[in-house]
Design an enzyme around this catalytic site. Structure first.
Site, PDB file in Angstrom:
ATOM      1  NE  ARG A  53       0.391   1.400   3.362  1.00  0.00           N
ATOM      2  CZ  ARG A  53       1.367   2.272   3.574  1.00  0.00           C
ATOM      3  NH1 ARG A  53       2.608   1.868   3.595  1.00  0.00           N
ATOM      4  NH2 ARG A  53       1.099   3.548   3.717  1.00  0.00           N
ATOM      5  CB  ALA A  55       0.256   6.937  -3.826  1.00  0.00           C
ATOM      6  NE  ARG A  90      -6.221   0.754  -1.282  1.00  0.00           N
ATOM      7  CZ  ARG A  90      -5.504   1.322  -0.315  1.00  0.00           C
ATOM      8  NH1 ARG A  90      -4.206   1.095  -0.246  1.00  0.00           N
ATOM      9  NH2 ARG A  90      -6.075   2.133   0.549  1.00  0.00           N
ATOM     10  CG  ASP A 244      -3.035   7.989  -1.132  1.00  0.00           C
ATOM     11  OD1 ASP A 244      -2.966   8.605  -0.056  1.00  0.00           O
ATOM     12  OD2 ASP A 244      -2.690   6.796  -1.259  1.00  0.00           O
ATOM     13  CG  ASN A 254      -2.337  11.653   2.874  1.00  0.00           C
ATOM     14  OD1 ASN A 254      -1.762  10.834   2.177  1.00  0.00           O
ATOM     15  ND2 ASN A 254      -2.016  11.868   4.138  1.00  0.00           N
TER      16      ASN A 254
HETATM   17  C1  LIG Z   1       3.426   8.012  -0.191  1.00  0.00           C
HETATM   18  S1  LIG Z   1       1.785   7.629  -0.424  1.00  0.00           S
HETATM   19  C2  LIG Z   1       1.334   7.201   1.205  1.00  0.00           C
HETATM   20  C3  LIG Z   1      -0.115   7.359   1.414  1.00  0.00           C
HETATM   21  O1  LIG Z   1      -0.822   6.132   1.162  1.00  0.00           O
HETATM   22  C4  LIG Z   1      -1.547   5.802   2.326  1.00  0.00           C
HETATM   23  O2  LIG Z   1      -2.757   5.196   2.050  1.00  0.00           O
HETATM   24  P1  LIG Z   1      -2.855   3.577   2.128  1.00  0.00           P
HETATM   25  O3  LIG Z   1      -2.013   3.126   3.286  1.00  0.00           O
HETATM   26  O4  LIG Z   1      -4.341   3.327   2.314  1.00  0.00           O
HETATM   27  O5  LIG Z   1      -2.348   3.068   0.794  1.00  0.00           O
HETATM   28  C5  LIG Z   1      -1.744   7.135   3.014  1.00  0.00           C
HETATM   29  O6  LIG Z   1      -2.730   7.916   2.381  1.00  0.00           O
HETATM   30  C6  LIG Z   1      -0.380   7.718   2.835  1.00  0.00           C
HETATM   31  O7  LIG Z   1      -0.254   9.073   3.069  1.00  0.00           O
END
Ligand SMILES: CSC[C@H]1O[C@H](OP(=O)(O)O)[C@H](O)[C@@H]1O
Length: 367
Positions: A53, A55, A90, A244, A254
């Site tokens: 996970r 972005a 996603r 994101d 985000n």
């Molecule tokens: C550097 S992008 C990180 C960004 O992604 C996370 O979401 P997720 O863990 O659901 O993929 C979160 O928004 C972070 O800031």
């Protein structure tokens, strides 16, 4: 980054067997496990269930998912079907579409019988570029932390608040919001990080804390809702978060809760920075609140929590009444007016169309 004495990326290809290995982020910090992906379906599931996970990492995983697809069947039909399957894994991180479109654009003109090697090479290029880009944005962001330290008269550590995990685990390496922290820390600038636990998946408590501890960066895990109090009492020198998807006007999408931190920062005069590679900019969009798709995940992520028992086992427990409904929006949008600046691989700019175009000229055409 390092885990113990070993250097890791979050995703890598085993050249001989052409399988793709990823760090399984669903079991950190209690277990360190590697998951092997053999197909586009494996990659799509790994993105969907958040084995991988963040972005930029989602983008890299999508790219390698297409390479795995070409390894199985390099036909036009399979290229498109794998593209479609990965794209819907996603919806919010624009890096997934960016990487898949780059891969499809690269592979489309190549004869199917020559696509496999080209696909792995392009996926590797995307991964390598992410490492370089995050390192560069880390350097630009580290200068902001050093400036904050000078403002304290070099008398105390710089207190940075971050939300969710935008560290090296959210990218191929280095991270986005945490890259400036790592670069500053390694340069000898004393920094302490307030780590939002980040309900419901607790990426802060589980992943950011794990990363910072592995790198020796002082940090304190806090509940999501204490950030405003910390800022009211002068305990936060600056906020740095990831994103994101960022619109061409500087609106930032985000992890949910980011918007509330930005409001608290604005109300208390705390600088609020967002760190992002160009692959996270969606030049097609202007109004983040209206246009950015917000992922809604399973309610069980809210009603249940996982963790390690006293006996060292991983267990999942229910934290709500059985008959209480739950709603699980994964992201929110922070309007550009609440963002002090955007930290990119090309430098720091205002959260505005003019600011972004000053660093990325030639994007006007997507208006
Ligand atoms: C550097 S992008 C990180 C960004 O992604 C996370 O979401 P997720 O863990 O659901 O993929 C979160 O928004 C972070 O800031």
């Amino acid at each position: 980054m390092k885990i113990g004495d070993s250097a890791f990326r979050t995703i890598w290809c085993d050249g001989d067997s052409r399988v793709v290995n990823v760090i399984d982020q669903t079991v950190l910090p209690h277990r360190f496990a590697i998951k092997t992906l053999h197909s586009a379906t494996d990659a799509a599931l790994a993105i969907r269930d958040m084995t991988v996970r963040g972005a930029p990492l989602i983008g890299a995983a999508g790219a390698y998912g297409l390479a795995l697809a070409m390894n199985q069947d390099p036909s036009d039909a399979h290229l498109q079907s794998a593209f479609d399957q990965l794209l819907v894994a996603r919806p919010t991180a624009v890096n997934l579409r960016w990487a898949l479109e780059r891969m499809r654009g690269h592979l489309g003109p190549i004869a199917p019988d020559r696509r496999r090697n080209a696909a792995y090479a392009e996926a590797a290029a995307i991964a390598d570029e992410d490492v370089a880009v995050c390192s560069a944005l880390g350097q630009h962001g580290a200068e902001l932390i050093a400036a904050a330290w000078r403002r304290t008269g070099r008398s105390q550590p710089v207190n940075v608040l971050t939300h969710c995990n935008a560290g090296w685990l959210a990218t191929v390496d280095w991270g986005t919001a945490l890259a400036p922290v790592y670069k500053a820390h390694r340069a000898g600038v004393p920094v302490h990080v307030w780590v939002d636990e980040t309900r419901p998946r607790n990426q802060g408590a589980s992943l950011t804390a794990y990363e910072l501890g592995s790198e020796g960066v002082p940090h304190t895990v806090v509940v999501d809702n204490v950030g405003g109090h910390l800022m009211q009492h002068g305990m936060v020198d600056l906020c740095i978060v990831g994103t994101d998807r960022t619109t061409r006007t500087g609106d930032v999408c985000n992890k949910v809760g980011t918007y509330l931190k930005a409001l608290a920062a604005h109300d208390n005069g705390v600088p609020f920075y967002v760190a992002l590679p160009a692959s996270t900019i969606d030049w097609r969009m202007r109004d983040g609140v209206k246009e950015i798709p917000i992922e809604e995940r399973e309610a069980t992520e809210v009603t249940h929590m996982s963790g390690e028992t006293a006996e060292g086992d991983i267990a999942t427990i229910r934290v709500t009444p059985k008959n209480s409904p739950a709603l699980n929006y994964g992201f929110d949008v922070t309007p550009a007016r609440l963002v002090t600046g955007l930290i990119t691989e090309r430098g720091v700019c205002a959260a505005s169309e003019a600011g972004l175009l000053s660093l990325f000229p030639g994007e006007e055409r997507a208006a």
